[in-house]
Design a protein around this motif. Structure first.
Motif, mmCIF file in Angstrom:
data_model
loop_
_atom_site.group_PDB
_atom_site.id
_atom_site.type_symbol
_atom_site.label_atom_id
_atom_site.label_comp_id
_atom_site.label_asym_id
_atom_site.label_seq_id
_atom_site.Cartn_x
_atom_site.Cartn_y
_atom_site.Cartn_z
ATOM 1 N N THR B 175 0.836 -1.199 0.000
ATOM 2 C CA THR B 175 0.000 0.000 0.000
ATOM 3 C C THR B 175 0.876 1.256 0.000
ATOM 4 O O THR B 175 0.555 2.235 -0.670
ATOM 5 C CB THR B 175 -0.962 0.013 1.192
ATOM 6 N N ALA B 178 2.093 1.723 -3.462
ATOM 7 C CA ALA B 178 0.991 2.185 -4.318
ATOM 8 C C ALA B 178 0.806 3.686 -4.140
ATOM 9 O O ALA B 178 0.630 4.428 -5.117
ATOM 10 C CB ALA B 178 -0.292 1.437 -3.987
ATOM 11 N N ALA B 179 0.879 4.136 -2.905
ATOM 12 C CA ALA B 179 0.765 5.570 -2.636
ATOM 13 C C ALA B 179 1.908 6.323 -3.311
ATOM 14 O O ALA B 179 1.700 7.351 -3.961
ATOM 15 C CB ALA B 179 0.774 5.810 -1.128
ATOM 16 N N ARG B 181 3.542 5.429 -5.873
ATOM 17 C CA ARG B 181 3.331 5.402 -7.319
ATOM 18 C C ARG B 181 2.388 6.520 -7.753
ATOM 19 O O ARG B 181 2.675 7.264 -8.705
ATOM 20 C CB ARG B 181 2.745 4.042 -7.734
ATOM 21 N N VAL B 182 1.273 6.658 -7.033
ATOM 22 C CA VAL B 182 0.303 7.693 -7.393
ATOM 23 C C VAL B 182 0.953 9.079 -7.296
ATOM 24 O O VAL B 182 0.776 9.918 -8.181
ATOM 25 C CB VAL B 182 -0.939 7.600 -6.491
ATOM 26 N N VAL B 183 1.728 9.287 -6.241
ATOM 27 C CA VAL B 183 2.411 10.571 -6.090
ATOM 28 C C VAL B 183 3.369 10.804 -7.255
ATOM 29 O O VAL B 183 3.385 11.875 -7.859
ATOM 30 C CB VAL B 183 3.176 10.632 -4.749
ATOM 31 N N ALA B 210 1.331 10.888 1.673
ATOM 32 C CA ALA B 210 0.635 9.797 0.988
ATOM 33 C C ALA B 210 0.866 8.468 1.692
ATOM 34 O O ALA B 210 -0.061 7.683 1.884
ATOM 35 C CB ALA B 210 1.092 9.725 -0.466
ATOM 36 N N ARG B 212 1.729 7.951 4.808
ATOM 37 C CA ARG B 212 1.010 7.958 6.085
ATOM 38 C C ARG B 212 -0.462 7.616 5.890
ATOM 39 O O ARG B 212 -1.057 6.872 6.679
ATOM 40 C CB ARG B 212 1.092 9.342 6.722
ATOM 41 N N ALA B 213 -1.052 8.186 4.814
ATOM 42 C CA ALA B 213 -2.473 7.942 4.550
ATOM 43 C C ALA B 213 -2.718 6.527 4.049
ATOM 44 O O ALA B 213 -3.846 6.058 4.024
ATOM 45 C CB ALA B 213 -2.999 8.951 3.538
ATOM 46 N N SER B 214 -1.633 5.851 3.637
ATOM 47 C CA SER B 214 -1.799 4.580 2.937
ATOM 48 C C SER B 214 -1.797 3.372 3.848
ATOM 49 O O SER B 214 -1.939 2.256 3.370
ATOM 50 C CB SER B 214 -0.663 4.410 1.933
ATOM 51 N N THR B 215 -1.611 3.583 5.113
ATOM 52 C CA THR B 215 -1.562 2.418 5.992
ATOM 53 C C THR B 215 -1.859 2.819 7.425
ATOM 54 O O THR B 215 -1.540 3.941 7.845
ATOM 55 C CB THR B 215 -0.195 1.715 5.923
#
Lengths: 230, 230
Positions: B175, B178-179, B181-183, B210, B212-215
């Motif tokens: 995760t 993935a975050a 990657r989006v960034v 990102a 931090r928000a991802s997990t």
DNA sequence: AAAAGCGTAGTCACTTAGTGACACCACGGC
DNA sequence: GCCGTGGTGTCACTAAGTGACTACGCTTTT
């Protein structure tokens, strides 16, 4: 190798694409070819299966295979995508007050998958279990996860009451689908190697746990009332 | 198309692979070819660049290109992976008491990237900005993100004080990447289209937020003392 | 009902991606 | 000096993938 657009076919009219039920003749044809390709890949391996083999098995010309798919490996994408959509499509109807697990399990009970769906899911799981070793297959699998991510965006947006192009939304969709991917890979390898078996309920619970852990956003649970904050 | 193992070359002895500093002659050669491939892809587009073109530009035989890479598109992977490793490799030294942003920014100040690194990063960004439209390139990009995910696993394991094969660890690594990657995709397209520019600090802060928000796991911040829980 | 229009599949010639087999160095050990 | 060993080039080949054209079926029009 690739001209410019994704998978030659659908460029012409962008017709309906219901995402849910059947209806698109071209999509059905692609799906049929995909099913044969997956069967062959599982039976003899990817590198031992040629485009001609797939065409012959599916009863179409080789040219048609290359019209449908941009590469041999991407033949698997419709099958995998369909399995993914069987989870994601119902979530478009997911009421805000229901938890992830409650809704999905109830929905599966109401609209049970057809035998064809179940067979396809079994094939998909077999394929996913190969993804660790076959890099070309892994690339296709990751592409499908990307499509799933896109399909999940509106679900997240609705849950968070945010527009679909908000950064937080794409971020959450991405991390949630990454979590789902890891769960699917784990389930696939343990199921195929016979370590354990899973019911739909098992998988839904694993997914719920993973997606909850994958984001700080409250997408899996009833949305907190805004009134308290205003 | 692919025999069985990933990218022909390295199968023989699995030599050292320092992950950090230079030293591997074969890896350097692959990197050089990769750099030429990326340059050509950016200049004329992927489909207008042939394997022969890449070989000629890199000054090796075509055969060598196919020995190094399993497909034309995967030529870009070393470049992208190197850019990713410039973030991930330092994190192996990330002390438990430091936050993500503090450590990375401090480390970049201490060990500034070489001009070559910066040029490579610029090329990588250009490439990443193309992945939305070029499916074959996107597949390679996703593969690199997968490698980054693997490289990130030990970092997460150490932060969570858990073994590397724990499910929670691979989930968090997935995760978080993935975050990231989006960034990276967001940064690449906005930077390349000239919407805005970014400093290293900007990117690190975006990544931190990102991830931090991802997990739900506390991987970006000092680990809470176990003593409180015991 | 014939004609025109369109979208899709087949045929075949062709280019490019990718592999196998073997000869050829350059290097290091003995 | 000779012998492995590991990486590269050459060449012949197979398989993946494309372009151009044809033919069939289906709708729409007159």
């Amino acid at each position: 190798m690739v001209k410019s657009s994704g998978d030659g076919a659908g460029a012409k009219k962008a017709r309906s694409r219901p995402l849910d039920g059947a209806g698109d003749r071209l999509a059905d044809a692609r799906m049929a070819v995909s099913r044969h390709a997956v069967t062959l890949f599982l039976a003899r391996g990817v590198s031992a299966t040629s485009g001609d083999d797939i065409a012959a098995a599916a009863g179409v010309s080789t040219r048609t295979v290359w019209r449908y798919f941009r590469s041999k490996e991407s033949c698997v994408e419709p099958m995998l995508a369909a399995s993914a959509y069987r989870f994601i499509a119902p979530l478009r109807r997911w009421p805000l007050h229901a938890t992830f697990e409650d809704f999905l399990l109830e929905d599966f009970a109401e609209v049970p998958p057809t035998p064809q769906d179940l067979a396809d899911d079994a094939l998909s799981m077999g394929l996913i279990s190969l993804v660790r070793d076959e890099p070309a297959l892994r690339a296709s699998w990751l592409m499908v996860c990307g499509q799933a991510e896109q399909a999940f965006v509106p679900v997240v947006a609705r849950r968070l009451d945010l527009p679909v192009d908000e950064f937080r939304v794409s971020l959450s969709a991405a991390t949630a689908m990454a979590a789902a991917r890891v769960v699917h890979e784990e389930v696939a390898v343990t199921a195929v190697t016979g370590v354990r078996t899973y019911t739909v309920e098992d998988v839904v619970r694993l997914l719920g746990k993973a997606i909850r852990a994958s984001t700080a956003e409250p997408i899996c649970d009833p949305r907190p009332r805004r009134a308290f904050l205003a």
